[in-house]
Motif scaffolding. Structure first.
Motif: not given
Length: 484
Positions: A153-176
């Motif tokens: 962890w390179n000397g870190r004491k806390r790590i922050n993870f961004l957890l995402l739920g992506g919705d790439a439905a058929g009526n969308r051009e990209s991930v939301r």
């Protein structure tokens, strides 16, 4: 020797190598085989003990290769052993029918003893391919510093993870990114704070080093200014970001700047892939507080009935997504319960029983910038988090109004929640109230851009006075909130 006894001694040799040779009077060969078998068992035991204090090393590439090659060697060795044991018992002494029957049975046995080793090799291969697939660079990652085993962890004491739920439905051009949660983990204790941000949080700022800071100095205003469109905008405007596939970094910058944290890594789950994962696990046990209608604006597709229920993948997906008679903030609460239920119910027995299905589903549902070499260090951290204190804070009304967010307040509450997570109090899921933010004399609070866009003006004019979601003033545990 009868046909049955010959088959029996051959089968025994598959379990205790050398037994058939001893029975046939070939004592020297029999004892040598027994000795080799003992040495192999001890070697496997000692090799396994290496991972008692370092569980993450199991998923190391070199370990997976060793196990896979070892399984292949053992499969061939046991096949050969079974055949040689059969020959040592001299089946020609049997009648013609006995020779035919024993030959067929031992042939099936010789192939069968290879099955466990073949299954092991296949499973290990699936693990390696899955880990390689989900951590494969997609162009969004900067060059990572080499992972050091003594300090991953390179000397870190806390790590922050961004957890995402992506919705790439058929009526969308990209991930939301319709579900956004930051997991801030204390590396020493495993105590974790989950910060949930609504998808309709507007006008987020970017740090000075981000290309989007120059594009939107007063806050993100493209795509109605919604947070869930930052990834989409960055991916579709590579000329602004300075390259392709920079959506993850743009969103990490925005959310990290909003919370006052450095977002180290992200992991995105495709929502439809998530449904396949739940099905692969055999469903998820959820306490549904009230009937959840889903499908369209009026919930005509179906209803998830209230009560303690085991939901299928599709039902879990809609349980977390449905807006019928609900709002985004209620969805955030249900999604939090889904994450908690998954963490509790994805036990080793469930994972091992359905491993191939889970691995296949996982391979097609995850995207992350976590380096492959770091994954082995996430295993012990994950085990630590599972038994540690997990607290949760949602930035929703009346605490934070998405159309007019109080940035200073968000950062203050973030810092307060992290400090409280380091205490020894019981695990709580804190739905903080506005009074939780300590007053800071002279503090400036960033607001919306000086020249509001039409959509922003409309948003402020229609600022709600209440929300359908009930945000309890009293802190509650995830057990109380979600009925685990």
């Amino acid at each position: 020797m009868t046909t049955a006894s010959l088959i029996g001694w051959t089968a025994l040799s598959a379990l205790v190598p050398g037994a058939a040779h001893l029975r046939a009077g070939r004592r020297r060969t029999g004892f040598v085989l027994l000795a080799v078998f003992g040495v192999v068992l001890v070697a496997i035991l000692l090799y396994g003990l290496r991972f008692m204090g370092d569980a993450g090393a199991v998923i190391r590439s070199s370990t997976l290769t060793t196990i896979m090659v070892g399984s292949g060697v053992c499969a061939l060795a046991w096949f050969t052993l079974t055949v040689l044991s059969f020959v040592a018992l001299r089946p020609k002494r049997l009648s013609q029918n006995g020779q035919i029957v024993s030959g067929i049975v031992v042939g099936v046995l010789a192939v069968s003893v290879m099955a466990p080793f073949a299954l092991t090799a296949s499973t290990i291969k699936a693990v390696g391919e899955t880990l390689d697939a989900i951590s494969a660079p997609d162009g969004s990652q900067p060059t990572h510093v080499p992972i050091r085993a003594e300090d991953p962890w390179n000397g870190r004491k806390r790590i922050n993870f961004l957890l995402l739920g992506g919705d790439a439905a058929g009526n969308r051009e990209s991930v939301r990114t319709d579900s956004m949660t930051v997991a801030s983990v204390n590396l020493a204790t495993g105590n974790t704070v989950l910060f949930s941000l609504p998808r309709n949080l507007q006008y987020v700022r970017f740090p000075a080093g981000s290309p989007l800071h120059k594009q939107f100095p007063n806050g993100f205003t493209a795509e109605q200014g919604l947070l869930n469109a930052v990834w989409y905008y960055a991916d579709n405007n590579p000329q602004v970001m300075g390259g392709r596939n920079r959506g993850p970094q743009a969103l990490k910058d925005a959310i990290g700047h909003t919370l006052g944290l450095k977002i180290d890594y992200y992991a995105m789950v495709d929502m439809f892939g998530f449904a396949r994962l739940i099905d692969a696990m055999g469903g998820l046990q959820i306490r549904v507080e009230q009937d959840i209608k889903w499908g369209g604006k009026f919930g005509t597709a179906g209803t998830i009935k209230a009560g303690h229920r085991r939901l299928s993948g599709e039902e879990v997906l809609w349980y977390g997504r449905s807006r019928v008679d609900s709002d985004d903030f209620s969805r955030m609460g249900r999604q939090r319960c889904v994450i908690g239920a998954l963490a509790q119910q994805a036990n080793p027995a469930t994972v091992l029983t359905n491993f191939t299905k889970i691995a296949t589903a996982t391979r097609h549902m995850f995207r992350t910038d976590i380096p492959r070499d770091l994954l082995e260090h996430l295993v012990p951290l994950g085990l630590k988090v599972k038994d540690a204190k997990i607290t949760s804070l949602q930035f929703v009304p009346p605490l934070i109004w998405p159309g007019n967010p109080d940035w200073h307040k968000i950062r203050t509450l973030t810092l307060k929640a992290i400090r409280e997570s380091m205490t020894d109090r019981r695990a709580v899921a804190a739905n903080a109230s506005p009074s939780d933010a300590p007053a800071t004399p002279g503090a400036t609070t960033p607001r919306v851009p000086a020249s509001p866009s039409p959509s922003e003006t409309q948003s402020l004019a229609k600022r709600p006075t209440q929300t359908p979601t009930q945000n309890d003033q009293e802190a509650k545990s995830l057990t109380e909130l979600c009925g685990f």
